[in-house]
Design a protein around this motif. Structure first.
Motif, PDB file in Angstrom:
ATOM      1  N   UNK A  49      -9.929  27.336  28.484  1.00 27.01           N
ATOM      2  CA  UNK A  49     -11.304  27.035  28.315  1.00 27.01           C
ATOM      3  C   UNK A  49     -11.878  26.174  28.974  1.00 27.01           C
ATOM      4  N   UNK A  50     -12.927  26.062  29.474  1.00 26.05           N
ATOM      5  CA  UNK A  50     -13.851  25.058  30.088  1.00 26.05           C
ATOM      6  C   UNK A  50     -14.764  24.493  29.280  1.00 26.05           C
ATOM      7  N   UNK A  51     -15.462  23.439  29.761  1.00 21.82           N
ATOM      8  CA  UNK A  51     -16.519  22.891  28.969  1.00 21.82           C
ATOM      9  C   UNK A  51     -16.392  21.760  28.096  1.00 21.82           C
ATOM     10  N   UNK A  52     -17.524  21.328  27.608  1.00 22.82           N
ATOM     11  CA  UNK A  52     -17.482  20.277  26.799  1.00 22.82           C
ATOM     12  C   UNK A  52     -18.036  20.796  25.423  1.00 22.82           C
ATOM     13  N   UNK A  53     -17.405  20.074  24.217  1.00 21.21           N
ATOM     14  CA  UNK A  53     -17.835  20.741  22.912  1.00 21.21           C
ATOM     15  C   UNK A  53     -18.089  22.235  22.713  1.00 21.21           C
ATOM     16  N   UNK A  54     -17.195  22.996  23.385  1.00 23.22           N
ATOM     17  CA  UNK A  54     -17.403  24.290  23.363  1.00 23.22           C
ATOM     18  C   UNK A  54     -18.446  24.977  24.065  1.00 23.22           C
ATOM     19  N   UNK A  55     -18.954  24.383  24.880  1.00 19.14           N
ATOM     20  CA  UNK A  55     -19.987  24.803  25.915  1.00 19.14           C
ATOM     21  C   UNK A  55     -19.865  24.520  27.302  1.00 19.14           C
ATOM     22  N   UNK A  56     -20.121  25.331  28.337  1.00 13.74           N
ATOM     23  CA  UNK A  56     -20.025  24.994  29.621  1.00 13.74           C
ATOM     24  C   UNK A  56     -21.452  24.367  30.174  1.00 13.74           C
TER      25      UNK A  56
END
Length: 518
Positions: free
Chosen positions: A392-399
């Motif tokens: 999984x990528x991104x921060x706080x569950x969002x890309x």
């Protein structure tokens, strides 16, 4: 007077070799008092001789010798120097210690979706040993050692991956280890009409502006507590601009901090050489995590105080799961991107102008804070709701870049009895709100990090002046989303607590405490 000086030196050397440091200090203080008494006696004698000399006007005494005023003046000057040297030794040249000890009982209650209620009662002892030293007027050292212990033995180490994490080592109770809480120096000077201060070390960065009130600390530490309340190492450069601008209390402070250092340490294994790697090389995993911020005290006239901050945090991290072990996941840290944020906070000390004694002693504050993510494309191993490991990528569950915000309000008033205080606080955070408040002194997690609503009421009552204070507090957090007080990648994913099995829907904490300070 001829024997006062050698007798004093003999006494000092005798104390140095024959007594403990504490006894020596007591002896030296007694000598100071004795010398001061002798000085007063000499001054009285000096006055008598001066009067007699004036009346005799260069005449001689019965034995034909002139009255010697000069000799008495020399003796007084010598004694003053000796007293000054001893005072310097017993005061300015020593480290001064202070004690802050609290024993408390916390009753905790959680409502968990699909599980029901979880309860616990925890007794703790919290000790902070403060220290300070100032060898010269414009150079100060300050430090603090902390131990925060749960009563008796416990099984925290077997259940928590991050119990003694560096960001809150003395703010979360566990074992009886004494840890470094603060250690820094302040060098003060000025350029023209602008005083400035330079400081390096482990920062005074917990219980800052506004949050010092609920912590019952008269003076706030450096940051604005709404969005930054954690332990870290770094530097600060403060410039006092009130004289230049004419704005009361105006200053600017540049702050630099490191939250994570990428290094292997000493004696990391090198299998190809059947030995060890060079010491403290780059670990080639999570890069250094750094923060740079600007704190502005925009106005402070004693009644109204307005502060703001803005920061940029680089290479924020999360757990990168590499597999599952017998006791839990195997992981390393990897960076997920950067974040910026800020706050604007107002505190009013005394409502109105002489309307009533009650309002004059009332404190009100209001604060707004925001955060904004800037994720990178790194893929980390994440645990899915199905229990599998997936990249999984991104921060706080969002890309995508996400904006979060929080409001924080508080009121503190005098109580019914002498010296007691009563306080009420409220804060609300949005879906993607993210703070650096890991060091908040609550067992249920940071209320100021909450994605939802949080309420707190507290009361303090002096028992033996300011030295022994009883405290009561009640905190309640009503969550809208998960991930409020975690890391910055997939563990911070906001999920609806009403639709997520195992999610904490609400948390509450009741604390009773006795606090000794000296």
């Amino acid at each position: 007077m001829k024997f006062i000086h050698p007798l004093l030196l003999g006494a000092v050397f005798s104390v140095s070799f024959a007594q403990s440091d504490t006894d020596a200090l007591k002896t030296l203080e007694l000598q100071v008092k004795q010398l001061q008494a002798q000085i007063e006696a000499l001054k009285a004698n000096q006055d008598k001789i001066s009067t007699l000399q004036a009346s005799l006007s260069n005449s001689t005494m019965g034995d034909g010798k002139e009255v010697s005023v000069t000799k008495n003046a020399d003796d007084i000057t010598l004694l003053k120097k000796q007293v000054g040297d001893i005072k310097k030794h017993t005061a300015g040249d020593n480290v001064k210690w202070d004690i802050d000890f609290r024993t408390a009982y916390d009753n905790l209650d959680y409502k968990i979706n699909g599980v029901g209620d979880k309860h616990n009662g925890v007794w703790t002892n919290k000790l902070i040993l403060g220290m300070s030293a100032s060898p010269i007027d414009n150079l100060v050292f300050r430090g603090a050692l902390g131990a925060y212990k749960i009563y008796g033995q416990n099984n925290v180490a077997q259940n928590s991956y991050f119990q003694n994490f560096d960001w809150y080592g003395t703010q979360k109770p566990s074992d009886n280890a004494i840890r470094l809480r603060e250690a820094y120096f302040l060098y003060m000077n000025e350029v023209g009409d602008m005083p400035y201060t330079v400081s390096f070390g482990r920062r005074p960065s917990t219980d800052g502006f506004l949050t010092n009130l609920r912590a019952d600390n008269a003076e706030p530490k450096s940051p604005i507590g709404h969005n930054i309340n954690m332990e870290f190492d770094g530097a600060s450069f403060k410039f006092d601009l009130d004289k230049i601008t004419g704005i009361p209390g105006f200053y600017a402070k540049l702050c630099l901090g490191r939250g994570f250092s990428d290094t292997t340490g000493a004696y990391s294994m090198n299998m190809s050489t059947m030995g060890f790697n060079p010491g403290y090389i780059n670990a080639d995993q999570n890069p250094n995590m750094d923060l740079a911020g600007l704190i502005l005290q925009l106005y402070d006239n004693g009644q109204y105080k307005l502060m703001g901050n803005y920061f940029i945090a680089k290479n924020l991290m999360d757990m990168d799961i590499t597999g599952m072990g017998l006791t839990g996941p195997n992981f390393k840290f990897s960076d997920v991107g950067d974040m910026s944020g800020g706050a604007l906070s107002l505190q009013v000390n005394g409502i109105g102008d002489g309307w009533s004694d009650f309002l004059d002693d009332t404190i009100f504050f209001a604060s707004y804070a925001f955060s904004k993510t800037d994720p990178n494309s790194n893929k980390l191993g994440a645990i899915t709701p199905m229990g599998t490991i997936s990249p999984m990528s991104g921060m706080l569950g969002s890309q995508d870049s996400k904006f979060g915000s929080s409001i924080y309000l508080g009121l503190q008033t005098p109580g019914i009895f002498e010296g007691d205080r009563f306080g009420l606080e409220y804060n609300r955070g949005s879906k993607y709100w993210r703070s650096f408040t890991y060091g908040e002194d609550t067992l249920i997690g940071s209320k100021l990090a909450a994605r939802g609503n949080a309420y707190e009421a507290y009361y303090t009552k002096p028992i033996a002046g300011k030295n022994l204070v009883a405290g009561f507090s009640y905190a309640y957090i009503d969550y809208d989303y998960t991930g409020s007080d975690t890391f910055f990648g997939w563990t911070g994913t906001p999920m609806d607590v009403d639709k997520t099995p195992g999610a904490v829907k609400s948390a509450q904490q009741v604390r009773l405490s006795l606090r000794y300070r000296y």
